[in-house]
Design a protein around this motif. Sequence first.
Motif, PDB file in Angstrom:
ATOM      1  N   SER A   1     -17.525  76.005   9.058  1.00  0.00           N
ATOM      2  CA  SER A   1     -18.145  76.258  10.360  1.00  0.00           C
ATOM      3  C   SER A   1     -17.720  77.583  10.972  1.00  0.00           C
ATOM      4  O   SER A   1     -18.219  77.947  12.043  1.00  0.00           O
ATOM      5  CB  SER A   1     -17.794  75.122  11.338  1.00  0.00           C
ATOM      6  OG  SER A   1     -18.228  73.869  10.854  1.00  0.00           O
ATOM      7  N   LEU A   2     -16.819  78.313  10.320  1.00  0.00           N
ATOM      8  CA  LEU A   2     -16.259  79.514  10.925  1.00  0.00           C
ATOM      9  C   LEU A   2     -17.299  80.627  11.018  1.00  0.00           C
ATOM     10  O   LEU A   2     -17.896  81.024  10.020  1.00  0.00           O
ATOM     11  CB  LEU A   2     -15.064  80.003  10.107  1.00  0.00           C
ATOM     12  CG  LEU A   2     -14.161  81.042  10.781  1.00  0.00           C
ATOM     13  CD1 LEU A   2     -13.530  80.478  12.047  1.00  0.00           C
ATOM     14  CD2 LEU A   2     -13.078  81.514   9.816  1.00  0.00           C
ATOM     15  N   THR A   3     -17.520  81.136  12.249  1.00  0.00           N
ATOM     16  CA  THR A   3     -18.476  82.221  12.472  1.00  0.00           C
ATOM     17  C   THR A   3     -17.806  83.491  12.987  1.00  0.00           C
ATOM     18  O   THR A   3     -18.349  84.582  12.816  1.00  0.00           O
ATOM     19  CB  THR A   3     -19.557  81.809  13.481  1.00  0.00           C
ATOM     20  OG1 THR A   3     -18.942  81.460  14.729  1.00  0.00           O
ATOM     21  CG2 THR A   3     -20.363  80.625  12.964  1.00  0.00           C
ATOM     22  N   ARG A   4     -16.647  83.370  13.617  1.00  0.00           N
ATOM     23  CA  ARG A   4     -15.954  84.551  14.148  1.00  0.00           C
ATOM     24  C   ARG A   4     -14.487  84.487  13.767  1.00  0.00           C
ATOM     25  O   ARG A   4     -13.818  83.474  13.999  1.00  0.00           O
ATOM     26  CB  ARG A   4     -16.098  84.642  15.665  1.00  0.00           C
ATOM     27  CG  ARG A   4     -15.374  85.849  16.267  1.00  0.00           C
ATOM     28  CD  ARG A   4     -15.833  86.158  17.664  1.00  0.00           C
ATOM     29  NE  ARG A   4     -15.135  87.320  18.209  1.00  0.00           N
ATOM     30  CZ  ARG A   4     -15.532  88.010  19.259  1.00  0.00           C
ATOM     31  NH1 ARG A   4     -16.646  87.664  19.883  1.00  0.00           N
ATOM     32  NH2 ARG A   4     -14.843  89.042  19.698  1.00  0.00           N
ATOM     33  N   LEU A   5     -13.971  85.583  13.183  1.00  0.00           N
ATOM     34  CA  LEU A   5     -12.583  85.627  12.724  1.00  0.00           C
ATOM     35  C   LEU A   5     -11.941  86.934  13.152  1.00  0.00           C
ATOM     36  O   LEU A   5     -12.483  88.021  12.901  1.00  0.00           O
ATOM     37  CB  LEU A   5     -12.532  85.488  11.201  1.00  0.00           C
ATOM     38  CG  LEU A   5     -11.151  85.597  10.543  1.00  0.00           C
ATOM     39  CD1 LEU A   5     -10.226  84.484  11.021  1.00  0.00           C
ATOM     40  CD2 LEU A   5     -11.278  85.571   9.019  1.00  0.00           C
ATOM     41  N   GLN A   6     -10.791  86.818  13.812  1.00  0.00           N
ATOM     42  CA  GLN A   6      -9.982  87.972  14.199  1.00  0.00           C
ATOM     43  C   GLN A   6      -8.606  87.822  13.556  1.00  0.00           C
ATOM     44  O   GLN A   6      -7.913  86.829  13.791  1.00  0.00           O
ATOM     45  CB  GLN A   6      -9.841  88.048  15.717  1.00  0.00           C
ATOM     46  CG  GLN A   6     -11.143  88.242  16.468  1.00  0.00           C
ATOM     47  CD  GLN A   6     -10.956  88.103  17.974  1.00  0.00           C
ATOM     48  OE1 GLN A   6     -10.452  87.108  18.459  1.00  0.00           O
ATOM     49  NE2 GLN A   6     -11.353  89.131  18.713  1.00  0.00           N
ATOM     50  N   LEU A   7      -8.214  88.810  12.754  1.00  0.00           N
ATOM     51  CA  LEU A   7      -6.908  88.792  12.100  1.00  0.00           C
ATOM     52  C   LEU A   7      -6.126  90.025  12.512  1.00  0.00           C
ATOM     53  O   LEU A   7      -6.646  91.141  12.488  1.00  0.00           O
ATOM     54  CB  LEU A   7      -7.067  88.773  10.580  1.00  0.00           C
ATOM     55  CG  LEU A   7      -7.728  87.541   9.961  1.00  0.00           C
ATOM     56  CD1 LEU A   7      -7.887  87.722   8.467  1.00  0.00           C
ATOM     57  CD2 LEU A   7      -6.917  86.280  10.254  1.00  0.00           C
ATOM     58  N   SER A   8      -4.855  89.817  12.891  1.00  0.00           N
ATOM     59  CA  SER A   8      -3.973  90.923  13.259  1.00  0.00           C
ATOM     60  C   SER A   8      -2.636  90.766  12.555  1.00  0.00           C
ATOM     61  O   SER A   8      -2.115  89.648  12.452  1.00  0.00           O
ATOM     62  CB  SER A   8      -3.736  90.952  14.778  1.00  0.00           C
ATOM     63  OG  SER A   8      -4.943  91.008  15.501  1.00  0.00           O
ATOM     64  N   PHE A   9      -2.088  91.875  12.067  1.00  0.00           N
ATOM     65  CA  PHE A   9      -0.757  91.889  11.453  1.00  0.00           C
ATOM     66  C   PHE A   9      -0.626  90.858  10.327  1.00  0.00           C
ATOM     67  O   PHE A   9       0.409  90.214  10.182  1.00  0.00           O
ATOM     68  CB  PHE A   9       0.325  91.639  12.522  1.00  0.00           C
ATOM     69  CG  PHE A   9       0.237  92.553  13.701  1.00  0.00           C
ATOM     70  CD1 PHE A   9       0.688  93.856  13.619  1.00  0.00           C
ATOM     71  CD2 PHE A   9      -0.314  92.121  14.900  1.00  0.00           C
ATOM     72  CE1 PHE A   9       0.598  94.713  14.708  1.00  0.00           C
ATOM     73  CE2 PHE A   9      -0.409  92.973  15.988  1.00  0.00           C
ATOM     74  CZ  PHE A   9       0.049  94.278  15.899  1.00  0.00           C
ATOM     75  N   SER A  10      -1.688  90.715   9.546  1.00  0.00           N
ATOM     76  CA  SER A  10      -1.737  89.630   8.563  1.00  0.00           C
ATOM     77  C   SER A  10      -1.259  90.030   7.173  1.00  0.00           C
ATOM     78  O   SER A  10      -1.158  89.183   6.287  1.00  0.00           O
ATOM     79  CB  SER A  10      -3.170  89.091   8.465  1.00  0.00           C
ATOM     80  OG  SER A  10      -3.611  88.622   9.720  1.00  0.00           O
TER      81      SER A  10
END
Length: 246
Positions: free
Chosen positions: A99-108
Amino acid sequence: MRHLTSLRALQYVEATLKMLHELEALTELRTFGVCNIKSEHSSYLCNAITKMRHLVHLDIFATGGEVLLERLCLPPNVSWLGLHGQPGRTSMPWSHLKSLTRLQLSFSNIDEESFFSLLELHGLYHLELFKAFVGKKLHFYSGSFPKLRILGIVGCHKLNQTEIEDGAMAILVSLLFDDCPELKALPDGIEHLRDLEDLRLVNTGEELLESLRRKGEEPNEDLVKIGHIRKVTVQLTKKNIWERIR
């Protein structure tokens, strides 16, 4: 807090072991955001999130953005995820997030290999990588991200090559590269992004920006590649340059 059993939204709370333990009672949450997560919080956070069976919006901010988030179990129904810290290797598989439509990744600390696992997210509409990719090459394979409309790549200081195969990100509308100083050439295959309307290049390699700013009589191969894009802007902060190419 454990008595607020009908609560639907809880955001920007500071993590403590006591608070995370009480979260297990808040099973009706749809939106949840927590900050200052430390490594020792991971198991408690995982236990609480596992019980949030209706959760659709989740934001997790690790302390300093660099704490390792081990044993993090991401709920399958979440559609909006912000993960600001290093996911453990056991948290990296994304295939169950249908179901994921928006993903924000930081310092990953995502490298070429772990980025490949993101390509399993066929339902993504919006993807942002902020100081999240530590590799040198981004490769978008044919058929990857079929629903992606917005892509932002920010603060990837080692990135020097991007390859887009024909059929990748077929309906992408907006593409941003920001603070990627080693990126000195346009993405190979950018001409395949026929629906792309907005390309922004901010503080990338000076060679790339200067190439796009040249509009003389000689044919410019880079400008030909992006001739189908309605809006193209370049920016170089240290030289106070901001220019719309078209």
